[in-house]
Write a protein that holds these residues in place. Structure first.
Motif, mmCIF file in Angstrom:
data_model
loop_
_atom_site.group_PDB
_atom_site.id
_atom_site.type_symbol
_atom_site.label_atom_id
_atom_site.label_comp_id
_atom_site.label_asym_id
_atom_site.label_seq_id
_atom_site.Cartn_x
_atom_site.Cartn_y
_atom_site.Cartn_z
ATOM 1 N N VAL A 106 11.000 -1.394 -5.544
ATOM 2 C CA VAL A 106 10.725 -2.526 -6.440
ATOM 3 C C VAL A 106 9.658 -2.145 -7.464
ATOM 4 O O VAL A 106 9.728 -2.520 -8.634
ATOM 5 C CB VAL A 106 10.274 -3.765 -5.633
ATOM 6 C CG1 VAL A 106 9.933 -4.917 -6.566
ATOM 7 C CG2 VAL A 106 11.356 -4.182 -4.648
ATOM 8 N N LEU A 107 8.672 -1.375 -7.031
ATOM 9 C CA LEU A 107 7.618 -0.921 -7.944
ATOM 10 C C LEU A 107 8.197 -0.017 -9.025
ATOM 11 O O LEU A 107 7.821 -0.111 -10.198
ATOM 12 C CB LEU A 107 6.536 -0.183 -7.163
ATOM 13 C CG LEU A 107 5.663 -1.046 -6.252
ATOM 14 C CD1 LEU A 107 4.883 -0.181 -5.269
ATOM 15 C CD2 LEU A 107 4.706 -1.901 -7.077
ATOM 16 N N PHE A 108 9.123 0.852 -8.647
ATOM 17 C CA PHE A 108 9.734 1.748 -9.629
ATOM 18 C C PHE A 108 10.660 0.971 -10.571
ATOM 19 O O PHE A 108 10.792 1.328 -11.742
ATOM 20 C CB PHE A 108 10.486 2.877 -8.923
ATOM 21 C CG PHE A 108 9.580 3.925 -8.343
ATOM 22 C CD1 PHE A 108 9.136 4.983 -9.119
ATOM 23 C CD2 PHE A 108 9.142 3.844 -7.037
ATOM 24 C CE1 PHE A 108 8.282 5.947 -8.605
ATOM 25 C CE2 PHE A 108 8.288 4.794 -6.498
ATOM 26 C CZ PHE A 108 7.856 5.851 -7.289
ATOM 27 N N ALA A 109 11.302 -0.068 -10.068
ATOM 28 C CA ALA A 109 12.105 -0.929 -10.937
ATOM 29 C C ALA A 109 11.219 -1.602 -11.973
ATOM 30 O O ALA A 109 11.572 -1.720 -13.148
ATOM 31 C CB ALA A 109 12.837 -1.984 -10.104
ATOM 32 N N ASN A 110 10.051 -2.036 -11.535
ATOM 33 C CA ASN A 110 9.069 -2.656 -12.421
ATOM 34 C C ASN A 110 8.628 -1.661 -13.491
ATOM 35 O O ASN A 110 8.613 -1.964 -14.687
ATOM 36 C CB ASN A 110 7.879 -3.133 -11.577
ATOM 37 C CG ASN A 110 6.785 -3.809 -12.391
ATOM 38 O OD1 ASN A 110 6.907 -4.007 -13.603
ATOM 39 N ND2 ASN A 110 5.704 -4.161 -11.718
ATOM 40 N N ALA A 111 8.286 -0.461 -13.056
ATOM 41 C CA ALA A 111 7.773 0.549 -13.988
ATOM 42 C C ALA A 111 8.814 0.982 -15.015
ATOM 43 O O ALA A 111 8.474 1.312 -16.155
ATOM 44 C CB ALA A 111 7.284 1.767 -13.196
ATOM 45 N N ALA A 306 1.059 0.188 -5.241
ATOM 46 C CA ALA A 306 0.998 0.579 -6.653
ATOM 47 C C ALA A 306 -0.233 1.436 -6.924
ATOM 48 O O ALA A 306 -0.169 2.430 -7.657
ATOM 49 C CB ALA A 306 0.991 -0.662 -7.540
ATOM 50 N N LYS A 307 -1.334 1.058 -6.311
ATOM 51 C CA LYS A 307 -2.574 1.826 -6.487
ATOM 52 C C LYS A 307 -2.439 3.226 -5.901
ATOM 53 O O LYS A 307 -2.860 4.219 -6.515
ATOM 54 C CB LYS A 307 -3.730 1.084 -5.826
ATOM 55 C CG LYS A 307 -5.095 1.732 -6.055
ATOM 56 C CD LYS A 307 -6.205 0.879 -5.460
ATOM 57 C CE LYS A 307 -7.569 1.528 -5.703
ATOM 58 N NZ LYS A 307 -8.669 0.690 -5.123
ATOM 59 N N LEU A 308 -1.826 3.326 -4.727
ATOM 60 C CA LEU A 308 -1.634 4.625 -4.083
ATOM 61 C C LEU A 308 -0.703 5.518 -4.901
ATOM 62 O O LEU A 308 -0.963 6.714 -5.076
ATOM 63 C CB LEU A 308 -1.060 4.432 -2.680
ATOM 64 C CG LEU A 308 -1.970 3.773 -1.641
ATOM 65 C CD1 LEU A 308 -1.177 3.490 -0.365
ATOM 66 C CD2 LEU A 308 -3.174 4.643 -1.338
ATOM 67 N N LEU A 319 0.559 -0.218 -14.632
ATOM 68 C CA LEU A 319 1.569 -1.074 -14.017
ATOM 69 C C LEU A 319 0.956 -2.348 -13.454
ATOM 70 O O LEU A 319 -0.045 -2.307 -12.741
ATOM 71 C CB LEU A 319 2.270 -0.313 -12.886
ATOM 72 C CG LEU A 319 3.433 -1.052 -12.209
ATOM 73 C CD1 LEU A 319 4.623 -1.140 -13.160
ATOM 74 C CD2 LEU A 319 3.831 -0.350 -10.914
ATOM 75 N N SER A 320 1.571 -3.481 -13.760
ATOM 76 C CA SER A 320 1.112 -4.770 -13.241
ATOM 77 C C SER A 320 2.131 -5.318 -12.250
ATOM 78 O O SER A 320 3.293 -5.560 -12.609
ATOM 79 C CB SER A 320 0.913 -5.772 -14.382
ATOM 80 O OG SER A 320 0.621 -7.052 -13.863
ATOM 81 N N VAL A 321 1.710 -5.516 -11.019
ATOM 82 C CA VAL A 321 2.586 -6.070 -9.987
ATOM 83 C C VAL A 321 3.011 -7.493 -10.339
ATOM 84 O O VAL A 321 4.081 -7.955 -9.928
ATOM 85 C CB VAL A 321 1.878 -6.028 -8.617
ATOM 86 C CG1 VAL A 321 2.651 -6.812 -7.567
ATOM 87 C CG2 VAL A 321 1.701 -4.582 -8.165
ATOM 88 N N ASP A 322 2.203 -8.188 -11.120
ATOM 89 C CA ASP A 322 2.537 -9.562 -11.514
ATOM 90 C C ASP A 322 3.866 -9.627 -12.257
ATOM 91 O O ASP A 322 4.531 -10.674 -12.272
ATOM 92 C CB ASP A 322 1.428 -10.150 -12.386
ATOM 93 C CG ASP A 322 0.139 -10.385 -11.603
ATOM 94 O OD1 ASP A 322 0.224 -10.537 -10.363
ATOM 95 O OD2 ASP A 322 -0.935 -10.401 -12.219
ATOM 96 N N ASN A 323 4.262 -8.511 -12.893
ATOM 97 C CA ASN A 323 5.527 -8.485 -13.626
ATOM 98 C C ASN A 323 6.736 -8.558 -12.705
ATOM 99 O O ASN A 323 7.867 -8.745 -13.169
ATOM 100 C CB ASN A 323 5.617 -7.215 -14.478
ATOM 101 C CG ASN A 323 4.608 -7.200 -15.607
ATOM 102 O OD1 ASN A 323 4.165 -8.255 -16.060
ATOM 103 N ND2 ASN A 323 4.226 -6.019 -16.058
ATOM 104 N N GLU A 324 6.518 -8.403 -11.410
ATOM 105 C CA GLU A 324 7.623 -8.445 -10.451
ATOM 106 C C GLU A 324 8.041 -9.869 -10.110
ATOM 107 O O GLU A 324 9.043 -10.072 -9.426
ATOM 108 C CB GLU A 324 7.226 -7.722 -9.156
ATOM 109 C CG GLU A 324 6.985 -6.230 -9.329
ATOM 110 C CD GLU A 324 6.541 -5.566 -8.031
ATOM 111 O OE1 GLU A 324 6.644 -6.212 -6.963
ATOM 112 O OE2 GLU A 324 6.088 -4.413 -8.084
#
Length: 344
Positions: A106-111, A306-308, A319-324
């Motif tokens: 999901v993080l990579f989809a966001n990015a 995301a931080k890691l 990257l902002s997790v809020d965009n998810e």
């Protein structure tokens, strides 16, 4: 094999994923033994059809067996994928309306701006992922992984799991040698001695042979995430279909624990081709779970991952997790759950 530090390179992975999206293999995080059911979707969904991305029929079976797939005002078009990265490529190509995956993809989809948001999650206190080493290895604990070759599939939930485990003992990805291989090659890579450890799924540890042993890892919750395409949510008819589907999925997601014998047979034995006795033992060890609207605990977990990942160049630091999250849809979905007398 690559044993070097990798920098932010999602655009390259996304292009490769678009090419590979039609070649579905074994899903380390789903256990698929290959193949795809249904079509890969058609460009531009309609209100009359909901194009659903699945892994090893993990959504389709409970929806079907529970009867929650009956009586919909739209058709269900099921599409099986090997893993989250492949599904992300399909979302980017406008081939899906909804789909589920682990938290890391999901993080990579966001990015990569794949045009999706997380709409629901299923949280388990028991994580099915773990780390295996050879039985005679000098690696006795997580700290012993420093400097070792670790096999996993980058961009999948196995990746995020590893980074969290390394962080628990003060290590990060730069402290180990990355052996990035497709999910279908993890067993062969480990068995051939090309890796000192492998991040894998506990249930399938037997495939690694009797000479493998599991490292003791830190407790870590596991999230299955349902995503929806932003384009689907922008269309009123498809938005309503997505809402209805999530409500049905929430009801269906409790069916396996209520019918353990049938679930083990249909899912583990017939779909995953697993041993029935071992599968029942594994399934009984899992807690009851249910899909609910996106939770605060999931968001916080995403921030940590995301931080890691950004710290070692796998994701951009901006990257902002809020965009998810689509906050308006989250509120609408919570209202729908309340109206359906479903727990939040």
């Amino acid at each position: 094999m690559r044993y070097r530090r990798t920098r932010w390179r999602w655009p390259v992975l996304a292009q490769a994923g678009l090419i590979a999206v039609l070649a579905f293999g074994f899903a380390a995080c789903g256990g698929d033994d290959g193949g795809s059911t249904g079509s890969t979707g058609s460009s531009g969904g309609t209100a009359g059809t909901l194009r659903i991305g699945d892994q090893s029929k993990s959504l389709e079976l409970p929806i079907t067996l529970s009867g929650q797939g009956q009586g919909t005002s739209y058709k269900l078009n099921w599409n099986n994928f090997a893993d989250g990265p492949h599904m992300n490529a399909a979302f980017s190509a406008d081939r899906l309306d909804v789909g589920f995956m682990g938290d890391t993809p999901v993080l990579f989809a966001n990015a990569s701006d794949a045009g999706v948001v997380a709409v629901a999650v299923s949280e388990s206190s028991v994580n099915s992922q773990t780390i295996f080493v050879p039985k005679d290895s000098d690696i006795r604990d997580l700290a012993g992984l420093k400097g070792k070759r670790i096999a996993f599939t980058q961009g999948t939930s196995l990746h995020g799991y590893l980074l969290n485990q390394l962080a628990s003992v003060g290590l990060d990805q730069d402290d180990v040698k990355v052996v990035n291989v497709p999910a279908a090659s993890l067993v062969a890579t480990f068995s051939s001695g090309e890796a000192d450890a492998v991040v894998y799924v506990r249930q399938y540890g037997a495939a690694l042979g009797a000479t493998a042993r599991e490292l003791k890892t830190s407790p870590l919750p596991q999230y299955s995430v349902l995503l929806a395409a932003k384009d689907a949510l922008a269309d009123p008819a498809r938005r309503a279909a997505v809402t209805d589907f999530v409500v049905r999925l929430s009801r269906a997601s409790t069916w396996p624990k209520e019918h353990p014998d049938e679930w083990v047979q249909k899912y583990y034995v017939e779909t995953l081709k697993q041993d029935p006795k071992a599968s029942r033992t594994f399934f009984d060890s899992l807690p009851r779970t249910r899909y609910t609207p996106v939770s605060d605990s999931f968001i916080e977990s995403q921030r940590v991952q995301a931080k890691l990942l950004s710290a070692v160049g796998e994701l951009p630091t901006s990257l902002s997790v809020d965009n998810e999250i689509d906050k308006d849809f989250k509120l609408e979905l919570r209202d729908a759950f309340t109206a359906a007398s479903l727990p939040l």
